[in-house]
Design an enzyme around this catalytic site. Structure first.
Site, mmCIF file in Angstrom:
data_model
loop_
_atom_site.group_PDB
_atom_site.id
_atom_site.type_symbol
_atom_site.label_atom_id
_atom_site.label_comp_id
_atom_site.label_asym_id
_atom_site.label_seq_id
_atom_site.Cartn_x
_atom_site.Cartn_y
_atom_site.Cartn_z
ATOM 1 N N ARG A 51 11.186 -1.405 7.532
ATOM 2 C CA ARG A 51 12.138 -2.379 8.090
ATOM 3 C C ARG A 51 13.244 -2.692 7.080
ATOM 4 O O ARG A 51 14.390 -2.880 7.413
ATOM 5 C CB ARG A 51 11.410 -3.695 8.405
ATOM 6 C CG ARG A 51 10.801 -3.745 9.778
ATOM 7 C CD ARG A 51 9.916 -4.942 9.900
ATOM 8 N NE ARG A 51 8.928 -4.971 8.813
ATOM 9 C CZ ARG A 51 8.000 -5.898 8.658
ATOM 10 N NH1 ARG A 51 7.919 -6.888 9.498
ATOM 11 N NH2 ARG A 51 7.136 -5.848 7.658
ATOM 12 N N GLU B 173 -12.193 1.213 18.153
ATOM 13 C CA GLU B 173 -13.128 1.431 17.053
ATOM 14 C C GLU B 173 -14.441 0.728 17.361
ATOM 15 O O GLU B 173 -14.409 -0.439 17.758
ATOM 16 C CB GLU B 173 -12.518 0.908 15.750
ATOM 17 C CG GLU B 173 -11.269 1.693 15.392
ATOM 18 C CD GLU B 173 -10.622 1.258 14.075
ATOM 19 O OE1 GLU B 173 -11.166 0.376 13.390
ATOM 20 O OE2 GLU B 173 -9.571 1.818 13.741
ATOM 21 N N ILE C 286 0.849 -1.204 0.000
ATOM 22 C CA ILE C 286 0.000 0.000 0.000
ATOM 23 C C ILE C 286 0.881 1.251 0.000
ATOM 24 O O ILE C 286 0.640 2.197 -0.751
ATOM 25 C CB ILE C 286 -0.982 -0.013 1.191
ATOM 26 C CG1 ILE C 286 -1.927 -1.226 1.078
ATOM 27 C CG2 ILE C 286 -1.796 1.282 1.252
ATOM 28 C CD1 ILE C 286 -2.809 -1.476 2.294
ATOM 29 N N ARG D 156 -3.288 1.258 11.499
ATOM 30 C CA ARG D 156 -3.971 0.796 12.694
ATOM 31 C C ARG D 156 -3.821 1.843 13.791
ATOM 32 O O ARG D 156 -2.733 2.406 13.989
ATOM 33 C CB ARG D 156 -3.365 -0.524 13.192
ATOM 34 C CG ARG D 156 -3.718 -1.748 12.362
ATOM 35 C CD ARG D 156 -5.206 -2.118 12.464
ATOM 36 N NE ARG D 156 -5.506 -3.353 11.756
ATOM 37 C CZ ARG D 156 -5.897 -3.413 10.490
ATOM 38 N NH1 ARG D 156 -6.039 -2.321 9.770
ATOM 39 N NH2 ARG D 156 -6.175 -4.584 9.933
ATOM 40 N N HIS E 112 -12.638 3.972 9.466
ATOM 41 C CA HIS E 112 -11.880 2.809 8.984
ATOM 42 C C HIS E 112 -12.436 2.280 7.653
ATOM 43 O O HIS E 112 -12.929 1.146 7.576
ATOM 44 C CB HIS E 112 -11.861 1.702 10.046
ATOM 45 C CG HIS E 112 -10.717 0.737 9.874
ATOM 46 N ND1 HIS E 112 -10.105 0.094 10.907
ATOM 47 C CD2 HIS E 112 -10.072 0.303 8.757
ATOM 48 C CE1 HIS E 112 -9.147 -0.690 10.454
ATOM 49 N NE2 HIS E 112 -9.108 -0.575 9.136
HETATM 50 C C1 GLV Z 1 -8.205 -3.196 6.997
HETATM 51 O O1 GLV Z 1 -7.855 -2.445 7.827
HETATM 52 C C2 GLV Z 1 -7.414 -4.290 6.527
HETATM 53 O O2 GLV Z 1 -6.438 -4.668 7.195
HETATM 54 O O3 GLV Z 1 -7.753 -4.840 5.475
#
Ligand code: GLV
Length: 328
Positions: free
Chosen positions: A178, A267, A158, A238, A286
């Site tokens: 990392r 959440e 991502i 997160r 989210h």
């Molecule tokens: C959502 O937060 C996922 O991990 O797909």
């Protein structure tokens, strides 16, 4: 007899129809309310498989009750809700849904960055509330995104695709991860740097790292204080990676300019949470991967993974690879 799959949220009809071809289905009846823990603990006793979501806690207590449980298809890329060691110990395969959500989640992260920088939520409310009286030289003036520096914390799939979007905005791309990401460096001109360098140099600090023991609480007051005063912080990974109190204090003290948050420590976040009272915070529920196309693709991936396990094949997106050696 068909294997029994317990599904922890009400899923769309087309997915249920697909599942019913091969499985007996038992499903929690609500889409927006979490299955109570005691019901899940009861249901797992008979289930051959679970289809779960990130708000379900999948731990040793649960696995120990699943006498027939072979696989959990978790509808998310992140699996911090799963105790992988316990799953492997009980010979249970854990599968996630990477890849299909990469572009969609990157779109949301970048949209959140744009919305926060350009004060879009505030501006939209301003119009709807009838507050717009006249064009005005500095009315709702935000901050530029193009040609600024984006600092990506967590250069996974991502993160890389967010970097690609940033390149389209002529941004300078720095990242911390990392491991070095040579492809992002070569293709997008991304520059690896230490966490401190990133915090000091970035105009936009974008957190896309998974939640692990190492990343938990990674953003404390000290990290916000190292950022530029006009920096904008975005979190689309997160909530627990960030100390929310520290973020609130940093925003209040003007140590950073604004924050765009798609994830929270708890959440759903309570409507009276102090962060939500700040006009320079854009908060979303989210929804990183929440497009119709992608959510269906995630559910299809879950189905594919279940099919693989019951056909004795290796699921394409198996998380606990050591499960294979304990397969029985
Ligand atoms: C959502 O937060 C996922 O991990 O797909």
């Amino acid at each position: 007899m068909k294997p029994l799959v317990y599904v922890t949220r009400k899923l769309p009809e087309e997915i249920i129809v697909r599942l019913q071809e091969n499985y007996e289905i038992d499903m929690w009846s609500k889409a927006e309310v979490q299955v109570p823990r005691e019901i899940l603990l009861e249901k797992v006793k008979k289930a051959d498989a679970l289809l779960t979501v990130i708000s379900d806690r999948l731990d040793e207590e649960l696995f120990s009750k699943g006498e027939n449980l072979k696989v959990v298809a978790n509808m998310a890329v992140g699996y911090d809700n799963v105790d992988l060691d316990a799953a492997s110990k009980y010979g249970i395969a854990i599968c996630n849904t990477p890849d299909v959500l990469t572009d969609t989640t990157a779109d949301l992260a970048f949209a959140l960055l744009l919305a926060t920088a350009r004060r879009m939520v505030e501006a939209a409310e301003f119009v709807k509330n009838g507050e717009w009286k006249s064009w005005s030289p500095m009315l709702l003036a935000g901050t530029d995104v193009h040609h600024k520096t984006i600092g990506i914390v967590g250069m996974g799939k991502i993160g890389t695709v967010v970097a690609k979007r940033a390149a389209g905005f002529d941004m300078e791309i720095i990242y911390h991860n990392r491991r070095r990401h040579e492809v992002a460096e070569e293709m997008l001109g991304a520059r690896y740097c230490s966490m401190d360098e990133l915090l000091e140099e970035a105009d936009f600090v974008v957190c896309l790292a998974p939640l692990t023991e190492e990343t938990k609480g990674m953003f404390q007051r000290e990290q916000f204080q190292k950022m530029k005063k006009d920096a904008i912080f975005i979190n689309a990974s997160r909530g627990p990676i960030v100390n929310e109190e520290a973020l609130y204090d940093a925003l209040q003290a003007g140590e950073i300019a604004a924050a765009g948050l798609d994830v929270f420590n708890e959440e759903p976040i309570g409507a009276n949470h102090p962060l939500l009272a700040l006009t320079n915070v854009v908060a979303l529920p989210h929804i990183g991967s929440a497009t119709k196309e992608t959510r269906i693709a995630m559910m299809e991936t879950c189905c594919d993974n279940l099919d693989a396990i019951f056909a004795d094949r290796t699921p394409r997106t198996l998380v606990n690879k050591d499960f294979l050696s304990s397969r029985h």
